[in-house]
Structure formats: C-alpha cells, structure tokens
Design an enzyme around this catalytic site. Structure first.
Site, PDB file in Angstrom:
ATOM      1  N   LYS A 108       0.821  -1.217   0.000  1.00 54.90           N
ATOM      2  CA  LYS A 108       0.000   0.000   0.000  1.00 54.90           C
ATOM      3  C   LYS A 108       0.855   1.268   0.000  1.00 54.90           C
ATOM      4  O   LYS A 108       2.042   1.238   0.315  1.00 54.90           O
ATOM      5  CB  LYS A 108      -0.975  -0.011   1.178  1.00 54.90           C
ATOM      6  N   ARG A 164      -3.713  -9.908   5.131  1.00 53.22           N
ATOM      7  CA  ARG A 164      -4.113  -9.965   3.717  1.00 53.22           C
ATOM      8  C   ARG A 164      -2.956  -9.409   2.894  1.00 53.22           C
ATOM      9  O   ARG A 164      -2.657  -8.213   2.975  1.00 53.22           O
ATOM     10  CB  ARG A 164      -5.386  -9.130   3.515  1.00 53.22           C
TER      11      ARG A 164
END
Ligand code: 9MG
Length: 287
Positions: free
Chosen positions: A229, A263
C-alpha cells in the site's frame, strides 16, 4: 483474543480455519486490469495457477475480488462482479479445495458466492449497503467488517477525523458489531479490520498500526491489510514493486499488535515473517 479453543477456530463453510496463530490470506484480484491479454478463459486459468502458488507458499485463505477498491476506483454492478469472480471461485473450490474469501459489498454477490462454496465474506464497506447485513447473516459464513470513510472513489480526498484515528475506528467497529448482532449475525462470526489506506492519511495509518492493540478489547479476530500500500511507498519512497521489505515490517508489527489474519500479495515471505514473529511472541519453535 481469548485462548479458548472455540475462539481460535473459524467455521468457514466446509473448512475450519485454525487462527490460534497468525494466518495469511493471499490476494487474488480478478478485475480487468489484473487479467492477462489472452482472453477470459486464459485469465481464469492464470488466476487459478496464481492461487495454487499462493496456497503452496502457505496461504490459508484466498481472497477473491471482482471490484477494484483502490483509491479513485469506480463501483461496478453486482452482475459484473459475479461474472468476474464466479468462474474463479468455482475453480478454486473444485480444483484446489481452497478456503475462498470473497471481497464484496453487494448482497446479491454474497448470496451467489455462498452457494458456489465460498467460506468467508470480506466487506470493505462493513455491510453498510442495503440488504448486506441480512445477506451476510443468511450466508452462515464468517465476515470481515472493515473501517472506511467515504467510498474508494473519494476516500483519499483529504480524510479528516474529529477524534484520534484509533478512537474513530474503535467506535465505528463497535457500531458495526452492534448492527451485525441486531441483524442476527452472531459475534463469533465477525473479523475486524481497521482498514489501512481506506480514508486515511499516511500519519493516520502509522498511528493506527502502532495502536492497533486497542482493538483487542473486542476479543474478535483482527485482520490487517497493508501489503504494497501507499503508506509504504510514502515512507520509503518506493514504487509498488519495491515494497516487500516495508510490507514485511508492517506484517511483523501487525502480528505483534494482535492481528491473526494478514491480507497480502507476497505470501511466502509473509508466512515466514509471521511465523518467526509468532515464535518470539510464544517463545517457542512451532508456529
Ligand atoms: C479488498 N481489500 C483491499 N485492502 C483491504 C484491507 O486492508 N482489508 C480488507 N479486509 N480488504 C481489503
């Protein structure tokens, strides 16, 4: 989380998932930008081979998503989502007997994927779409409810909170737990996710991770998704393909702060990082 044996097992349809130690969820996006050029059949086949690799590297769950939730992404119709995910779920269940989580906010999709053999639902909108609470309750599956303000299309337009980020997330999740219970979705089926990168600045994300252990008070499993991210990109000034080391550092901290589900895109290295972290936390050799 409690150490009661029943709290450490999640009933995911035909699978039981042991979360007495950290488990890795591999990301399998089946949005058009993730398809190869070779046409739909080849794309499904590519997705299955990718999932097979992630399972071989130690993924306990494969998270299939047919809607892009990246900042700026536009929503898609439930039918479009189903057209994308259904053939992949069928293959994952039939060929690989995988524990499949489906990343969706659409009640119609929740119903169909449950019938196809999915074992978990992952909703970045925390079941706030009309009919989603009821569909999730009827599915009988565990559901990940995530914190987000706004929608993927606008969530990164100057996110602002009137209180500290960790208090805002805690309050939001407490409200969603209440809504789930009121709809008949029992607490034992919930997984909580602070929603890194969803309506948060990099400072919000860093503070939230550092204080994520405040979520342990709910005594529910915590899922963290930070892999590749932009918070990593911004701190380390790395493009997306160079964010593995940063992601492993964050995964390690997430486990230390209470996450039992991670995740991620890079399954093998994350499994090692999580098992190593867990061995230290448990002061033992076995994960
Ligand atoms: C779909 N998706 C993308 N990022 C995510 C995250 O951090 N958590 C969950 N639950 N889903 C995510």
């Amino acid at each position: 989380m409690s150490d009661t044996p029943s709290m450490n097992m999640l009933h995911c349809g035909r699978h039981w998932l042991d979360i007495s130690f950290p488990r890795v969820m591999g990301v399998l996006n089946v949005t058009p930008d993730s398809f190869s050029d070779g046409g739909r059949h080849i794309a499904v086949d590519d997705a299955l081979r990718h999932a097979e690799r992630m399972l071989a590297e130690g993924a306990a769950i494969i998270d299939v998503g047919g809607e892009s939730t990246r900042p700026g992404a536009s929503p898609v119709s439930p039918q479009q989502e189903l057209d994308r995910v259904a053939p992949v779920i069928e293959g994952l269940v039939r060929e690989l007997d995988a524990l499949v989580s489906v990343d969706t906010s659409a009640p119609e999709v929740m119903k169909e994927v449950t019938a196809l053999g999915a074992g978990m639902l992952n909703d970045v909108r925390a079941l706030r779409r009309e009919g989603a609470l009821q569909a999730a309750a009827r599915s009988g599956l565990p559901v990940c409810v995530m914190h987000m303000i706004g929608e993927p299309g606008d969530m990164q337009d100057a996110p602002h909170y009137d209180q500290e980020i960790e208090s805002a997330v805690e309050q939001f999740l407490a409200d969603r737990i209440g809504a789930c219970e009121a709809a008949g979705l029992h607490r034992e089926r919930l997984i909580l996710d602070p929603g890194f990168g969803f309506g948060k600045t990099v400072e919000h994300n860093l503070r939230l991770l550092n204080r994520m252990d405040t979520l342990k008070r709910f005594e529910l499993p915590i899922l963290a998704g930070m892999s590749r991210k932009s918070m990593i990109g911004k701190v380390l000034e790395r493009p997306v393909e160079e964010r593995l080391s940063g992601g492993l550092a964050l995964a390690t901290l997430a486990v230390e702060r209470g996450a039992r589900l991670l995740r991620v895109h890079d399954v093998g290295p994350t499994v090692d990082a999580a098992n190593m972290t867990w061995a230290v936390l448990q002061e033992g050799l076995e994960p």
